[in-house]
Design a protein around this motif. Structure first.
Motif, PDB file in Angstrom:
ATOM      1  N   ARG A 195       0.849  -1.196   0.000  1.00 16.42           N
ATOM      2  CA  ARG A 195       0.000   0.000   0.000  1.00 16.42           C
ATOM      3  C   ARG A 195       0.883   1.244   0.000  1.00 16.42           C
ATOM      4  NH1 ARG A 195      -5.139   1.685  -0.784  1.00 16.42           N
ATOM      5  NH2 ARG A 195      -5.652   3.497   0.469  1.00 16.42           N
ATOM      6  N   PRO A 196       0.764   2.089  -1.020  1.00 19.38           N
ATOM      7  CA  PRO A 196       1.582   3.302  -1.035  1.00 19.38           C
ATOM      8  C   PRO A 196       1.064   4.321  -0.017  1.00 19.38           C
ATOM      9  CG  PRO A 196       0.184   3.199  -2.982  1.00 19.38           C
ATOM     10  CD  PRO A 196      -0.034   1.925  -2.229  1.00 19.38           C
ATOM     11  N   SER A 197       2.001   4.894   0.726  1.00 25.46           N
ATOM     12  CA  SER A 197       1.670   5.910   1.726  1.00 25.46           C
ATOM     13  C   SER A 197       2.352   7.216   1.367  1.00 25.46           C
ATOM     14  CB  SER A 197       2.147   5.477   3.113  1.00 25.46           C
ATOM     15  OG  SER A 197       1.514   4.304   3.527  1.00 25.46           O
ATOM     16  N   LEU A 198       1.640   8.305   1.549  1.00 30.07           N
ATOM     17  CA  LEU A 198       2.203   9.631   1.374  1.00 30.07           C
ATOM     18  C   LEU A 198       2.914   9.990   2.680  1.00 30.07           C
ATOM     19  CD1 LEU A 198       2.480  12.243  -0.282  1.00 30.07           C
ATOM     20  CD2 LEU A 198       0.298  12.977   0.709  1.00 30.07           C
ATOM     21  N   VAL A 199       4.230  10.222   2.587  1.00 27.41           N
ATOM     22  CA  VAL A 199       5.037  10.445   3.784  1.00 27.41           C
ATOM     23  C   VAL A 199       5.702  11.816   3.705  1.00 27.41           C
ATOM     24  CG1 VAL A 199       7.029   9.624   5.094  1.00 27.41           C
ATOM     25  CG2 VAL A 199       5.453   7.983   4.082  1.00 27.41           C
ATOM     26  N   LEU A 200       5.618  12.555   4.796  1.00 29.77           N
ATOM     27  CA  LEU A 200       6.307  13.833   4.942  1.00 29.77           C
ATOM     28  C   LEU A 200       7.418  13.633   5.960  1.00 29.77           C
ATOM     29  CD1 LEU A 200       6.359  16.995   4.512  1.00 29.77           C
ATOM     30  CD2 LEU A 200       5.109  17.077   6.669  1.00 29.77           C
ATOM     31  N   TYR A 201       8.629  14.056   5.603  1.00 28.11           N
ATOM     32  CA  TYR A 201       9.777  13.912   6.491  1.00 28.11           C
ATOM     33  C   TYR A 201      10.337  15.294   6.809  1.00 28.11           C
ATOM     34  CZ  TYR A 201      14.261  12.286   8.330  1.00 28.11           C
ATOM     35  OH  TYR A 201      15.342  12.040   9.136  1.00 28.11           O
ATOM     36  N   ASP A 202      10.565  15.559   8.089  1.00 30.17           N
ATOM     37  CA  ASP A 202      11.144  16.821   8.560  1.00 30.17           C
ATOM     38  C   ASP A 202      12.585  16.535   8.963  1.00 30.17           C
ATOM     39  OD1 ASP A 202      11.954  19.104   9.948  1.00 30.17           O
ATOM     40  OD2 ASP A 202      10.029  19.361  10.955  1.00 30.17           O
ATOM     41  N   ARG A 203      13.546  17.106   8.241  1.00 28.15           N
ATOM     42  CA  ARG A 203      14.953  16.849   8.526  1.00 28.15           C
ATOM     43  C   ARG A 203      15.415  17.484   9.826  1.00 28.15           C
ATOM     44  NH1 ARG A 203      18.181  19.231   4.593  1.00 28.15           N
ATOM     45  NH2 ARG A 203      19.930  18.387   5.749  1.00 28.15           N
ATOM     46  N   VAL A 204      14.750  18.527  10.290  1.00 29.20           N
ATOM     47  CA  VAL A 204      15.144  19.182  11.541  1.00 29.20           C
ATOM     48  C   VAL A 204      14.773  18.305  12.728  1.00 29.20           C
ATOM     49  CG1 VAL A 204      14.765  21.189  13.026  1.00 29.20           C
ATOM     50  CG2 VAL A 204      15.067  21.493  10.566  1.00 29.20           C
ATOM     51  N   THR A 205      13.539  17.825  12.769  1.00 25.21           N
ATOM     52  CA  THR A 205      13.092  16.991  13.890  1.00 25.21           C
ATOM     53  C   THR A 205      13.383  15.509  13.669  1.00 25.21           C
ATOM     54  OG1 THR A 205      10.872  16.667  12.968  1.00 25.21           O
ATOM     55  CG2 THR A 205      11.220  18.601  14.400  1.00 25.21           C
ATOM     56  N   ARG A 206      13.759  15.153  12.439  1.00 25.41           N
ATOM     57  CA  ARG A 206      14.032  13.762  12.048  1.00 25.41           C
ATOM     58  C   ARG A 206      12.816  12.859  12.279  1.00 25.41           C
ATOM     59  NH1 ARG A 206      20.315  12.465  13.254  1.00 25.41           N
ATOM     60  NH2 ARG A 206      21.105  14.202  12.049  1.00 25.41           N
ATOM     61  N   GLN A 207      11.650  13.428  12.013  1.00 28.27           N
ATOM     62  CA  GLN A 207      10.406  12.695  12.185  1.00 28.27           C
ATOM     63  C   GLN A 207       9.705  12.556  10.841  1.00 28.27           C
ATOM     64  OE1 GLN A 207       9.266  11.362  15.143  1.00 28.27           O
ATOM     65  NE2 GLN A 207      11.260  11.986  15.928  1.00 28.27           N
ATOM     66  N   ARG A 208       9.022  11.447  10.688  1.00 31.45           N
ATOM     67  CA  ARG A 208       8.203  11.266   9.491  1.00 31.45           C
ATOM     68  C   ARG A 208       6.748  11.221   9.906  1.00 31.45           C
ATOM     69  NH1 ARG A 208       8.149   5.256   6.983  1.00 31.45           N
ATOM     70  NH2 ARG A 208       6.881   4.356   8.590  1.00 31.45           N
ATOM     71  N   GLN A 209       5.908  11.671   8.995  1.00 29.22           N
ATOM     72  CA  GLN A 209       4.473  11.687   9.253  1.00 29.22           C
ATOM     73  C   GLN A 209       3.794  11.071   8.046  1.00 29.22           C
ATOM     74  OE1 GLN A 209       3.000  15.681   9.625  1.00 29.22           O
ATOM     75  NE2 GLN A 209       0.942  15.025  10.171  1.00 29.22           N
ATOM     76  N   ILE A 210       2.977  10.060   8.277  1.00 24.52           N
ATOM     77  CA  ILE A 210       2.214   9.455   7.187  1.00 24.52           C
ATOM     78  C   ILE A 210       0.946  10.268   7.020  1.00 24.52           C
ATOM     79  CG2 ILE A 210       1.042   7.393   6.360  1.00 24.52           C
ATOM     80  CD1 ILE A 210       3.075   5.750   7.971  1.00 24.52           C
ATOM     81  N   LEU A 211       0.816  10.919   5.872  1.00 27.62           N
ATOM     82  CA  LEU A 211      -0.311  11.818   5.626  1.00 27.62           C
ATOM     83  C   LEU A 211      -1.527  11.098   5.049  1.00 27.62           C
ATOM     84  CD1 LEU A 211       1.681  14.798   4.102  1.00 27.62           C
ATOM     85  CD2 LEU A 211       0.935  14.488   6.473  1.00 27.62           C
ATOM     86  N   SER A 212      -1.353   9.884   4.599  1.00 30.51           N
ATOM     87  CA  SER A 212      -2.459   9.164   3.954  1.00 30.51           C
ATOM     88  C   SER A 212      -2.914   7.953   4.759  1.00 30.51           C
ATOM     89  CB  SER A 212      -2.027   8.723   2.554  1.00 30.51           C
ATOM     90  OG  SER A 212      -0.905   7.867   2.640  1.00 30.51           O
ATOM     91  N   ARG A 213      -2.679   7.960   6.049  1.00 33.17           N
ATOM     92  CA  ARG A 213      -2.991   6.788   6.888  1.00 33.17           C
ATOM     93  C   ARG A 213      -4.459   6.366   6.802  1.00 33.17           C
ATOM     94  NH1 ARG A 213       0.046   4.914  11.555  1.00 33.17           N
ATOM     95  NH2 ARG A 213       1.338   6.645  10.930  1.00 33.17           N
ATOM     96  N   TRP A 214      -5.383   7.293   6.919  1.00 28.06           N
ATOM     97  CA  TRP A 214      -6.813   6.960   6.882  1.00 28.06           C
ATOM     98  C   TRP A 214      -7.455   7.379   5.564  1.00 28.06           C
ATOM     99  CZ3 TRP A 214      -4.399   8.847  11.277  1.00 28.06           C
ATOM    100  CH2 TRP A 214      -4.309   7.928  12.311  1.00 28.06           C
ATOM    101  N   TYR A 215      -6.635   7.613   4.590  1.00 25.09           N
ATOM    102  CA  TYR A 215      -7.110   8.058   3.287  1.00 25.09           C
ATOM    103  C   TYR A 215      -7.723   6.889   2.532  1.00 25.09           C
ATOM    104  CZ  TYR A 215      -6.957  11.110  -0.772  1.00 25.09           C
ATOM    105  OH  TYR A 215      -7.287  11.896  -1.824  1.00 25.09           O
TER     106      TYR A 215
END
Length: 188
Positions: free
Chosen positions: A116-136
């Protein structure tokens, strides 16, 4: 005595060769830390889908240098690959379609993990990723992030065809702006 010396020499020669062979094998099998050594942008592996940061310093791209399709970030000034910890936690995850904000703080991409492809946003400052399409409900592809990192556009199949959607991350996020001055407010 001559036979004894010949036999002793042969045994030690075999042990020496075996030891050297094991040493060479161990060195050859040791993974090279690709992030601590200078690297070139292109390699003998497949490097594709480049995205250039707005300031022209960073290139995000997909490569199979480690045996799987991973997103890599290259610093054109320092000529090194930069670490992206926690972006792709599982080696089986396949990354594609990177897009990068103005100074390279935010990277958006598609990571296909377990089919399943997920849209992922990564912040290099905080080194955190956020899945933006989890409930999409639909599928997504070909994301692109705005220079300041606030907006993401993506192709979506939620309506049974490929449409374009704009995701607004909100006004409370830290924008990716150089020197704290929005691009539209700069003097030319």
């Amino acid at each position: 005595m001559r036979k004894f010396l010949a036999k002793w020499w042969l045994q030690h020669w075999i042990y020496l060769c075996l030891g050297l062979g094991l040493l060479i094998f161990a060195i050859a099998c040791t993974p090279i830390d690709r992030l601590s050594t200078p690297a070139s942008l292109n390699s003998r592996y497949t490097d594709e889908q480049p995205a250039l940061s707005g300031d022209g310093r960073y290139v995000a791209f997909i490569s199979n240098r480690d045996g799987s399709r991973r997103l890599l970030l290259y610093d054109l000034q320092a000529q090194v690959l930069l670490p992206l910890p926690r972006l792709q936690d599982r080696p089986e995850a396949v990354a594609e379609s990177p897009s990068i904000s103005y100074t390279g703080r935010y990277i958006v991409c598609i990571i296909n993990d377990q089919g399943r492809p997920s849209l992922v946003l990564y912040d290099r400052v905080t080194r955190q990723r956020q899945i933006l399409s989890r409930w999409y409900q639909g599928w997504v592809r070909n994301p692109s992030i705005s220079p300041d990192g606030r907006y993401i556009v993506v192709e979506s199949s939620i309506n049974g065809q490929w449409d374009i959607e704009v995701l607004d991350r909100g006004s409370r996020i830290e924008l990716d702006i150089p020197d704290g001055v929005p691009i539209e407010g700069r003097k030319s």
